[in-house]
Design an enzyme around this catalytic site. Sequence first.
Site, PDB file in Angstrom:
ATOM      1  N   LYS A   1       0.839  -1.206   0.000  1.00 22.61           N
ATOM      2  CA  LYS A   1       0.000   0.000   0.000  1.00 22.61           C
ATOM      3  C   LYS A   1       0.878   1.261   0.000  1.00 22.61           C
ATOM      4  O   LYS A   1       0.693   2.151  -0.824  1.00 22.61           O
ATOM      5  CB  LYS A   1      -0.921   0.014   1.232  1.00 22.61           C
ATOM      6  CG  LYS A   1      -1.848  -1.186   1.326  1.00 22.61           C
ATOM      7  CD  LYS A   1      -2.772  -1.090   2.515  1.00 22.61           C
ATOM      8  CE  LYS A   1      -2.079  -1.203   3.860  1.00 22.61           C
ATOM      9  NZ  LYS A   1      -1.488  -2.532   4.142  1.00 22.61           N
TER      10      LYS A   1
ATOM     11  N   ARG B   1      -1.060  -9.579  12.608  1.00 22.04           N
ATOM     12  CA  ARG B   1      -1.659  -8.480  11.827  1.00 22.04           C
ATOM     13  C   ARG B   1      -2.438  -9.028  10.640  1.00 22.04           C
ATOM     14  O   ARG B   1      -3.516  -8.544  10.299  1.00 22.04           O
ATOM     15  CB  ARG B   1      -0.565  -7.525  11.337  1.00 22.04           C
ATOM     16  CG  ARG B   1      -0.007  -6.647  12.453  1.00 22.04           C
ATOM     17  CD  ARG B   1       1.367  -6.092  12.128  1.00 22.04           C
ATOM     18  NE  ARG B   1       1.421  -5.311  10.914  1.00 22.04           N
ATOM     19  CZ  ARG B   1       2.555  -5.051  10.248  1.00 22.04           C
ATOM     20  NH1 ARG B   1       3.713  -5.530  10.687  1.00 22.04           N
ATOM     21  NH2 ARG B   1       2.526  -4.323   9.159  1.00 22.04           N
TER      22      ARG B   1
ATOM     23  N   ARG C   1      10.789  -1.716  11.479  1.00 20.89           N
ATOM     24  CA  ARG C   1       9.598  -1.403  12.286  1.00 20.89           C
ATOM     25  C   ARG C   1       9.428  -2.435  13.387  1.00 20.89           C
ATOM     26  O   ARG C   1       9.602  -3.630  13.142  1.00 20.89           O
ATOM     27  CB  ARG C   1       8.342  -1.404  11.387  1.00 20.89           C
ATOM     28  CG  ARG C   1       7.993  -0.041  10.870  1.00 20.89           C
ATOM     29  CD  ARG C   1       6.899  -0.035   9.861  1.00 20.89           C
ATOM     30  NE  ARG C   1       5.707  -0.805  10.187  1.00 20.89           N
ATOM     31  CZ  ARG C   1       4.606  -0.789   9.444  1.00 20.89           C
ATOM     32  NH1 ARG C   1       4.552  -0.046   8.350  1.00 20.89           N
ATOM     33  NH2 ARG C   1       3.563  -1.505   9.764  1.00 20.89           N
TER      34      ARG C   1
ATOM     35  N   ARG D   1      11.570  -5.675   5.275  1.00 24.81           N
ATOM     36  CA  ARG D   1      11.362  -4.233   5.063  1.00 24.81           C
ATOM     37  C   ARG D   1      12.319  -3.413   5.928  1.00 24.81           C
ATOM     38  O   ARG D   1      12.567  -3.708   7.088  1.00 24.81           O
ATOM     39  CB  ARG D   1       9.922  -3.866   5.416  1.00 24.81           C
ATOM     40  CG  ARG D   1       9.691  -2.366   5.442  1.00 24.81           C
ATOM     41  CD  ARG D   1       8.243  -1.973   5.413  1.00 24.81           C
ATOM     42  NE  ARG D   1       7.445  -2.694   6.397  1.00 24.81           N
ATOM     43  CZ  ARG D   1       6.104  -2.711   6.367  1.00 24.81           C
ATOM     44  NH1 ARG D   1       5.448  -2.076   5.415  1.00 24.81           N
ATOM     45  NH2 ARG D   1       5.445  -3.368   7.285  1.00 24.81           N
TER      46      ARG D   1
ATOM     47  N   ARG E   1     -10.354   0.015   8.660  1.00 27.96           N
ATOM     48  CA  ARG E   1      -9.782  -1.296   8.874  1.00 27.96           C
ATOM     49  C   ARG E   1     -10.728  -2.193   9.657  1.00 27.96           C
ATOM     50  O   ARG E   1     -10.365  -3.303  10.039  1.00 27.96           O
ATOM     51  CB  ARG E   1      -8.485  -1.136   9.646  1.00 27.96           C
ATOM     52  CG  ARG E   1      -7.351  -1.914   9.016  1.00 27.96           C
ATOM     53  CD  ARG E   1      -6.121  -1.680   9.829  1.00 27.96           C
ATOM     54  NE  ARG E   1      -5.290  -0.705   9.157  1.00 27.96           N
ATOM     55  CZ  ARG E   1      -4.022  -0.911   8.860  1.00 27.96           C
ATOM     56  NH1 ARG E   1      -3.439  -2.035   9.171  1.00 27.96           N
ATOM     57  NH2 ARG E   1      -3.319   0.005   8.277  1.00 27.96           N
TER      58      ARG E   1
HETATM   59  P1  AP5 Z   1       4.767  -1.470   1.978  1.00 26.33           P
HETATM   60  O1  AP5 Z   1       4.499  -0.623   0.781  1.00 26.33           O
HETATM   61  O2  AP5 Z   1       5.421  -0.840   3.143  1.00 26.33           O
HETATM   62  O3  AP5 Z   1       3.454  -2.262   2.409  1.00 26.33           O
HETATM   63  P2  AP5 Z   1       2.170  -1.769   3.205  1.00 26.33           P
HETATM   64  O4  AP5 Z   1       1.008  -2.461   2.586  1.00 26.33           O
HETATM   65  O5  AP5 Z   1       2.145  -0.276   3.272  1.00 26.33           O
HETATM   66  O6  AP5 Z   1       2.505  -2.423   4.587  1.00 26.33           O
HETATM   67  P3  AP5 Z   1       2.257  -1.942   6.074  1.00 26.33           P
HETATM   68  O7  AP5 Z   1       2.959  -2.948   6.924  1.00 26.33           O
HETATM   69  O8  AP5 Z   1       2.643  -0.511   6.271  1.00 26.33           O
HETATM   70  O9  AP5 Z   1       0.744  -2.105   6.195  1.00 26.33           O
HETATM   71  P4  AP5 Z   1      -0.026  -2.302   7.514  1.00 26.33           P
HETATM   72  O10 AP5 Z   1      -1.402  -2.134   7.018  1.00 26.33           O
HETATM   73  O11 AP5 Z   1       0.264  -3.533   8.237  1.00 26.33           O
HETATM   74  O12 AP5 Z   1       0.584  -1.187   8.449  1.00 26.33           O
HETATM   75  P5  AP5 Z   1       0.175   0.309   8.762  1.00 26.33           P
HETATM   76  O13 AP5 Z   1       1.430   1.080   8.761  1.00 26.33           O
HETATM   77  O14 AP5 Z   1      -0.921   0.803   7.932  1.00 26.33           O
HETATM   78  O15 AP5 Z   1       5.611  -2.699   1.460  1.00 26.33           O
HETATM   79  C1  AP5 Z   1       6.060  -3.707   2.341  1.00 26.33           C
HETATM   80  C2  AP5 Z   1       7.429  -4.244   1.871  1.00 26.33           C
HETATM   81  O16 AP5 Z   1       7.256  -4.898   0.621  1.00 26.33           O
HETATM   82  C3  AP5 Z   1       8.469  -3.155   1.635  1.00 26.33           C
HETATM   83  O17 AP5 Z   1       9.706  -3.618   2.034  1.00 26.33           O
HETATM   84  C4  AP5 Z   1       8.429  -2.917   0.126  1.00 26.33           C
HETATM   85  O18 AP5 Z   1       9.684  -2.481  -0.334  1.00 26.33           O
HETATM   86  C5  AP5 Z   1       8.059  -4.286  -0.390  1.00 26.33           C
HETATM   87  N1  AP5 Z   1       7.235  -4.215  -1.594  1.00 26.33           N
HETATM   88  C6  AP5 Z   1       6.206  -3.357  -1.839  1.00 26.33           C
HETATM   89  N2  AP5 Z   1       5.684  -3.598  -3.064  1.00 26.33           N
HETATM   90  C7  AP5 Z   1       6.382  -4.639  -3.584  1.00 26.33           C
HETATM   91  C8  AP5 Z   1       6.300  -5.362  -4.816  1.00 26.33           C
HETATM   92  N3  AP5 Z   1       5.406  -5.077  -5.768  1.00 26.33           N
HETATM   93  N4  AP5 Z   1       7.167  -6.396  -5.018  1.00 26.33           N
HETATM   94  C9  AP5 Z   1       8.084  -6.712  -4.056  1.00 26.33           C
HETATM   95  N5  AP5 Z   1       8.205  -6.054  -2.883  1.00 26.33           N
HETATM   96  C10 AP5 Z   1       7.360  -5.050  -2.640  1.00 26.33           C
HETATM   97  O19 AP5 Z   1      -0.381   0.155  10.245  1.00 26.33           O
HETATM   98  C11 AP5 Z   1       0.465  -0.224  11.313  1.00 26.33           C
HETATM   99  C12 AP5 Z   1      -0.327  -0.429  12.586  1.00 26.33           C
HETATM  100  O20 AP5 Z   1      -1.044   0.784  12.912  1.00 26.33           O
HETATM  101  C13 AP5 Z   1      -1.422  -1.485  12.522  1.00 26.33           C
HETATM  102  O21 AP5 Z   1      -0.912  -2.774  12.777  1.00 26.33           O
HETATM  103  C14 AP5 Z   1      -2.367  -1.003  13.644  1.00 26.33           C
HETATM  104  O22 AP5 Z   1      -1.868  -1.329  14.914  1.00 26.33           O
HETATM  105  C15 AP5 Z   1      -2.304   0.491  13.501  1.00 26.33           C
HETATM  106  N6  AP5 Z   1      -3.357   0.988  12.609  1.00 26.33           N
HETATM  107  C16 AP5 Z   1      -3.191   1.519  11.372  1.00 26.33           C
HETATM  108  N7  AP5 Z   1      -4.381   1.851  10.830  1.00 26.33           N
HETATM  109  C17 AP5 Z   1      -5.321   1.511  11.733  1.00 26.33           C
HETATM  110  C18 AP5 Z   1      -6.751   1.598  11.737  1.00 26.33           C
HETATM  111  N8  AP5 Z   1      -7.444   2.096  10.703  1.00 26.33           N
HETATM  112  N9  AP5 Z   1      -7.430   1.143  12.835  1.00 26.33           N
HETATM  113  C19 AP5 Z   1      -6.763   0.641  13.886  1.00 26.33           C
HETATM  114  N10 AP5 Z   1      -5.408   0.532  13.937  1.00 26.33           N
HETATM  115  C20 AP5 Z   1      -4.693   0.968  12.881  1.00 26.33           C
END
Ligand code: AP5
Length: 622
Positions: free
Chosen positions: A113, A264, A253, A224, A189
């Site tokens: 994402k 997760r 992270r 990552r 979410r």
């Molecule tokens: P990346 O682009 O970082 O992936 P992402 O989908 O953004 O992953 P996140 O881990 O950030 O998503 P998440 O939803 O778990 O965490 P968030 O920060 O939102 O890519 C990942 C890796 O893959 C990278 O190394 C990249 O280089 C690689 N990659 C990307 N594309 C690729 C491709 N095409 N091919 C190969 N490699 C690739 O949330 C974190 C925490 O916050 C949650 O766990 C929760 O506790 C809290 N939180 C966030 N939002 C909410 C909500 N709405 N409600 C309640 N709690 C929340």
Amino acid sequence: MQVGSPSHALIPPVTSLSLCPMSATMLHASLSSLHCSSASPSPSPPRLSSPSLYPSSPSSARPTCLRSRHVLSFSVPAKTHLRAKSKSMGLKVNCSAGEPLKVMISGAPASGKGTQCELIVKKFGLVHISTGDLLRAEVSAGTEIGNKAKEFMNAGKLVPDEIVTAMVTARLSLPDAQEKGWLLDGYPRSYAQAQSLEERKIRPDIYIVLEVPDEILIDRCVGRRLDPLTGKIYHIKNFPPETEEIKARLVTRPDDTEEKVKSRLEIYKQNAQAILSTYLSVMNKIDGNRPKDVVFGEVDSLLSRVQKDKAKTTKLGNPVSGISLPSNQATKKEGKWRGIPTRLNNIPHSREIRTYFYDDVLQATQRAIYDGKTRLKVEINIPELNPEMDVYRIGTLTELVRVIALSFADDGKRVKVCVQGSMGEGALAGMPLQLAGTRKILEFMDWGDDGALGTFIQIGSIGAKEVDEQDDIFILVAPQNAVGNCIIDDLRGMTESAGMRPVILINPRLKDLPGSSGIMQTMGRDKRLEYAASFENCYFFRLLYYAGTQYPIMGALRMSYPYPYQLYKRVDQPSRKEEYILLATFDGRPSIDEVNDAFLGKPRNQVKSTSGIWGFLSSILQ
Ligand code: AP5
């Protein structure tokens, strides 16, 4: 002719978001009154007074984010219609290239994402709002919110809805998001979060879901690395840092351990389906297990198409469809609805009754389109529109279609009325019986003296190639699956080409039927069913009868968007009058058991069959 025995008949019948003081103040105000969610594991959640959501001095300890995207943002009769065609054309259609895009991106942890958001922001200039980033910034700044969120995040759990929702809605309301459009990443979410947005009428133009297999996700998370200086996302294998200097400062992270990623992922899966139901009509799934530029190629073409569709819209009325509610509709309250008309078992129906229903359907459809709904269905089966009855009249169906089409044409919209054509090969060539001749009838109908047919209204078939650039709305007349001939592929092709333009199905019959004679359907059963379910009822009306009979009428179930389903009981009054009395309302379509319960006026046993008096309805209502 009367249907019903005499005794019953009428018996009586970010780019990086910069921290601005205003946003900080707004968030502070909205968060300071919050309590922790009851879903919080904390036994007695403390009040979040959040006296210093952000550092008081903007330069002092402003949250440092881990990714650039993390640079926190706080920082009726035909002749009555088409009365003012030229006026509509001149005044209402107003291309607005500035109508901003509203995008949601979703997917499991590490589905990419954040990576795609960087590319989207670069190309489309949307305001990127990532709840993960907002929360991490709070954590790094050591705010009260951050301290509270930290324990949930580090455990790989969701942060309580109230905290996140307040952050998101405050951020969305800021002028930059309103002007440039927004890209919501990681929110909603949970079902509750999706509903919070629905209540505020905050809806995306498109909901993108990145799909990646579990084992790949785990590898992506564990590998990552983030650059705390630039915020760029790396991967030790897939996207290694460009220099040794960058490599030396990369961080991991805390929630990127294999164990936490699994947790997760599990939470994501538990919530995904519930959220999908809210956004089915604008959902697009993308295979995220391809090189990021290939994934972006697809995202880019989807967003470009939506943007193009939006540019066709008017300033007046709904931003997506360009449909404006007639002034009498804008203020019309469902409370003024006159109730269900009586004598519905008198066949043929009187013109008053038909007109009454056409109007009821039209109002619901207009309201739904005005609200930005684009995949709609109308299900109405008064006896003349119920193909299961021998009093079914194709003329009533086409008249209903004409009323809806002319009304939108009145509003300056170009409407395409589509009838399923002949399908299949050889012995299977043909069309559902009910539709035979319908196209000819439509072509010969009286469409008024203003020349609507051929200008504002076109008659077509169902399929991607039927979608023309100038079409604004599509009305599909009773699309049906037939054994061996599945309409879904053609329908899907059509809706994909239609993009954000409304598609209205009138009395569809899309239940999955087994294929025959080796005819292959390109979509699997699950996908076909999911697709059929992506159309949302904007109008539903069904008469209720005793199981196995079609008289007397026992009651009716009605839903007119955006109001709840209403269950009515038909009651015979003295002096050969009848009345429909409201028994219950339901947020969603009630099950057969719920209908039974309401009619019997008492809770039923947990274990029950659907063979009760309303058993007949089970296949309809569930
Ligand atoms: P990346 O682009 O970082 O992936 P992402 O989908 O953004 O992953 P996140 O881990 O950030 O998503 P998440 O939803 O778990 O965490 P968030 O920060 O939102 O890519 C990942 C890796 O893959 C990278 O190394 C990249 O280089 C690689 N990659 C990307 N594309 C690729 C491709 N095409 N091919 C190969 N490699 C690739 O949330 C974190 C925490 O916050 C949650 O766990 C929760 O506790 C809290 N939180 C966030 N939002 C909410 C909500 N709405 N409600 C309640 N709690 C929340």
